[in-house]
Write an enzyme that holds these catalytic residues in place. Structure first.
Site, PDB file in Angstrom:
ATOM      1  N   GLY A   1       5.269   4.740   5.991  1.00  0.00           N
ATOM      2  CA  GLY A   1       4.727   3.387   5.910  1.00  0.00           C
ATOM      3  C   GLY A   1       5.785   2.340   5.607  1.00  0.00           C
ATOM      4  O   GLY A   1       5.793   1.261   6.208  1.00  0.00           O
TER       5      GLY A   1
ATOM      6  N   THR B   1      16.911  12.169  15.444  1.00  0.00           N
ATOM      7  CA  THR B   1      16.217  13.370  15.914  1.00  0.00           C
ATOM      8  C   THR B   1      14.820  13.390  15.305  1.00  0.00           C
ATOM      9  O   THR B   1      14.663  13.225  14.093  1.00  0.00           O
ATOM     10  CB  THR B   1      17.011  14.629  15.503  1.00  0.00           C
ATOM     11  OG1 THR B   1      18.314  14.515  16.066  1.00  0.00           O
ATOM     12  CG2 THR B   1      16.337  15.900  15.985  1.00  0.00           C
TER      13      THR B   1
ATOM     14  N   GLN C   1      -3.374   2.267   4.115  1.00  0.00           N
ATOM     15  CA  GLN C   1      -4.527   2.756   3.339  1.00  0.00           C
ATOM     16  C   GLN C   1      -5.796   2.885   4.177  1.00  0.00           C
ATOM     17  O   GLN C   1      -6.721   3.582   3.782  1.00  0.00           O
ATOM     18  CB  GLN C   1      -4.814   1.813   2.159  1.00  0.00           C
ATOM     19  CG  GLN C   1      -3.784   1.879   1.053  1.00  0.00           C
ATOM     20  CD  GLN C   1      -3.802   3.187   0.262  1.00  0.00           C
ATOM     21  OE1 GLN C   1      -4.823   3.880   0.192  1.00  0.00           O
ATOM     22  NE2 GLN C   1      -2.677   3.533  -0.320  1.00  0.00           N
TER      23      GLN C   1
ATOM     24  N   CYS D   1       3.738   1.372 -13.034  1.00  0.00           N
ATOM     25  CA  CYS D   1       4.246   0.448 -14.051  1.00  0.00           C
ATOM     26  C   CYS D   1       5.700   0.083 -13.782  1.00  0.00           C
ATOM     27  O   CYS D   1       6.546   0.958 -13.638  1.00  0.00           O
ATOM     28  CB  CYS D   1       4.131   1.125 -15.417  1.00  0.00           C
ATOM     29  SG  CYS D   1       3.550   0.015 -16.682  1.00  0.00           S
TER      30      CYS D   1
ATOM     31  N   ASN E   1      -4.150  -1.232  -1.303  1.00  0.00           N
ATOM     32  CA  ASN E   1      -3.922   0.057  -1.951  1.00  0.00           C
ATOM     33  C   ASN E   1      -4.399   0.114  -3.395  1.00  0.00           C
ATOM     34  O   ASN E   1      -4.688   1.172  -3.911  1.00  0.00           O
ATOM     35  CB  ASN E   1      -2.438   0.439  -1.878  1.00  0.00           C
ATOM     36  CG  ASN E   1      -1.517  -0.698  -2.222  1.00  0.00           C
ATOM     37  OD1 ASN E   1      -1.539  -1.739  -1.572  1.00  0.00           O
ATOM     38  ND2 ASN E   1      -0.719  -0.533  -3.243  1.00  0.00           N
TER      39      ASN E   1
ATOM     40  N   HIS F   1       1.157  10.855   4.756  1.00  0.00           N
ATOM     41  CA  HIS F   1       0.828  11.455   3.453  1.00  0.00           C
ATOM     42  C   HIS F   1      -0.348  10.790   2.755  1.00  0.00           C
ATOM     43  O   HIS F   1      -0.819  11.258   1.729  1.00  0.00           O
ATOM     44  CB  HIS F   1       2.063  11.515   2.536  1.00  0.00           C
ATOM     45  CG  HIS F   1       2.450  10.229   1.878  1.00  0.00           C
ATOM     46  ND1 HIS F   1       2.066   9.913   0.595  1.00  0.00           N
ATOM     47  CD2 HIS F   1       3.189   9.186   2.305  1.00  0.00           C
ATOM     48  CE1 HIS F   1       2.561   8.732   0.265  1.00  0.00           C
ATOM     49  NE2 HIS F   1       3.251   8.267   1.286  1.00  0.00           N
TER      50      HIS F   1
ATOM     51  N   SER G   1       0.845   5.879   7.629  1.00  0.00           N
ATOM     52  CA  SER G   1       1.676   6.886   6.967  1.00  0.00           C
ATOM     53  C   SER G   1       0.878   8.170   6.750  1.00  0.00           C
ATOM     54  O   SER G   1      -0.229   8.137   6.209  1.00  0.00           O
ATOM     55  CB  SER G   1       2.159   6.339   5.623  1.00  0.00           C
ATOM     56  OG  SER G   1       2.879   7.327   4.934  1.00  0.00           O
TER      57      SER G   1
HETATM   58  C1  LIG Z   1       1.806   3.998   0.526  1.00  0.00           C
HETATM   59  C2  LIG Z   1       1.815   2.666   1.157  1.00  0.00           C
HETATM   60  C3  LIG Z   1       2.947   2.202   1.851  1.00  0.00           C
HETATM   61  C4  LIG Z   1       4.221   2.989   1.919  1.00  0.00           C
HETATM   62  O1  LIG Z   1       4.095   4.152   2.710  1.00  0.00           O
HETATM   63  P1  LIG Z   1       5.170   5.331   2.532  1.00  0.00           P
HETATM   64  O2  LIG Z   1       4.845   6.270   3.651  1.00  0.00           O
HETATM   65  O3  LIG Z   1       4.915   5.936   1.195  1.00  0.00           O
HETATM   66  O4  LIG Z   1       6.510   4.732   2.673  1.00  0.00           O
HETATM   67  C5  LIG Z   1       2.868   0.972   2.464  1.00  0.00           C
HETATM   68  N1  LIG Z   1       1.749   0.224   2.401  1.00  0.00           N
HETATM   69  C6  LIG Z   1       0.653   0.628   1.745  1.00  0.00           C
HETATM   70  C7  LIG Z   1      -0.563  -0.235   1.735  1.00  0.00           C
HETATM   71  C8  LIG Z   1       0.646   1.862   1.099  1.00  0.00           C
HETATM   72  O5  LIG Z   1      -0.438   2.245   0.441  1.00  0.00           O
END
Ligand SMILES: *Cc1c(COP(=O)(O)O)cnc(C)c1O
Length: 392
Positions: A78, A244, A186, A332, A158, A208, A206
């Site tokens: 992300g 890659t 999100q 935090c 988020n 994860h 993203s």
């Molecule tokens: C987690 C998050 C990101 C960052 O994504 P990563 O894959 O962890 O770099 C960006 N924007 C929002 C709204 C997110 O919740």
């Protein structure tokens, strides 16, 4: 969920921070970690296998968005997608203007990219949000100038889960001829998003955040949008993103996206029901609780509330001792104010704001998880409220 830090099964309610990879995703990735280790840029069999996996993944992801495969560009996540969209659109259209519009509650990947551009001489308008965290489409309209080249507004927040009015904002952007990016990290794979229905030009996601692997994401770039590379090097990703390809990661992300799309309607219903159950329970069983964010325009798994007269950071530690994993008002920033910038923008009264808790659900969350979390919360809030302040 088992983790060596916890004596018993932990209750994981921090799915907006990251999610557990699903077994199906792990299984899909495994062959690409070892047997099928090829580089997609090579011409022999191993390369062919990698190339095919890449092609299939791109098609799967495109389908979930009703986009074309050629509009999907794989990235490292992300943050990279957000940086690419903001910095490179700004750079490409510099001759036209140097003004960008965003909101005050974007993720730091957007806010800090904008701050960087300001250092380079760009001008950024950071729009206010209302008490629910909503950006007003009218405010977007009024902020557009002749030299505006990009509007970037997140799909879902988020911290508080508020779903922004992407449709009217996109329509305004299109009408005014300004490119529109949305950070959908999100929202993607949580709620239905079609680039056919939503007039967005660029969209970040993203893996994860939806049970895929970390370090993998994508940027959707609508056909015809001119954007230079962010990572320069080889000709991967149609010459737009060098490096890659992370084949196992990309395969895992596509599998996670496919699973999410498959069960979306049912999962939204279930998560919304459990989330509302959680909010109802918290507000009934604990005094002095305010819910943050919008009641209905909200990501299904997000619950965010502030508890009067308790310190959120202390509460998080006590909850962790009970094996309850949740977040406060964002990670935090040590030394700075304890109150998150998002909560601050909502103008939550000070005596509540410091006691902000975010609980984010996933398809794995059960009613028993919620019951355990609220029981621990109730007990520990009472404990914190009864305890006298430590002197000094
Ligand atoms: C987690 C998050 C990101 C960052 O994504 P990563 O894959 O962890 O770099 C960006 N924007 C929002 C709204 C997110 O919740």
């Amino acid at each position: 969920m088992n983790n060596s830090k916890y004596k018993e099964r932990a209750v994981y309610l921090d799915n907006a921070a990251t999610t557990r990879m699903s077994d199906e995703v792990k299984a899909a990735m495994e062959p690409y970690l070892k047997e099928n280790f090829g580089n997609a840029s090579t011409i022999y069999g191993y390369g062919e296998t990698a190339k095919e996996a890449l092609r299939n993944a791109r098609e799967t992801i495109a389908e979930t968005l009703e986009a074309k495969p050629s509009e999907i560009f794989f990235t490292s996540g992300g943050s990279e997608s957000d940086n690419w969209a903001v910095k490179c659109i700004a750079g490409e259209y510099k001759h036209k203007g140097t003004h960008i519009i965003t909101s005050k509650i974007e993720h730091h990947a957007i806010l800090n990219s904008c701050a960087y551009l300001e250092q380079l001489g760009y001008e950024v308008t950071y729009l206010d949000v209302d008490e629910y965290g909503l950006v007003s489409p009218e405010a977007v309209f009024n902020a557009i100038r002749d030299d505006t080249t990009l509007i970037t507004i997140m799909f879902g927040n988020n911290e508080i889960g508020t779903i922004e009015p992407i449709l009217p904002i996109g329509r305004i952007a299109r009408e005014k001829g300004v490119l529109f990016h949305t950070d959908a990290v999100q929202a993607y794979a949580q709620i239905p998003i079609s680039v056919h229905c939503y007039p967005v030009d660029l969209l970040s996601a993203s893996a994860h955040k939806f049970h895929g692997p970390k370090g993998t994401g994508f940027l959707y770039i609508r056909e015809g949008v001119k954007i230079p590379s962010f990572i320069h090097g080889g000709a991967q990703e149609s010459g737009k993103r060098a490096g890659t390809e992370n084949i196992p990661g990309i395969v895992g992300m596509a599998k996670a996206a496919e699973i999410a799309a498959r069960g979306m309607r049912r999962r939204i219903q279930r998560e919304t029901m459990l989330r509302n159950y959680l909010l109802e329970k918290v507000t009934h069983e604990i005094s002095g609780v305010r819910i943050n964010g919008h009641r209905t325009r909200r990501l299904p798994g997000n619950a965010n509330f502030s508890i009067r007269g308790v310190d959120g950071a202390s509460l998080l530690i006590l909850l962790d001792e009970d094996g309850i994993c949740v977040s406060g008002g964002s990670a935090c920033n040590t030394g700075e104010s304890r109150i998150s910038y998002v909560i601050r923008e909502l103008k939550v009264p000070e005596e509540y704001a410091a006691g902000t808790i975010r609980m984010t659900l996933s398809g794995d969350t059960t009613r028993a998880d919620i019951d355990a979390a609220v029981a621990s919360l109730k007990q520990n809030v009472a404990r914190l409220r009864d305890e006298p302040c430590t002197p000094g």
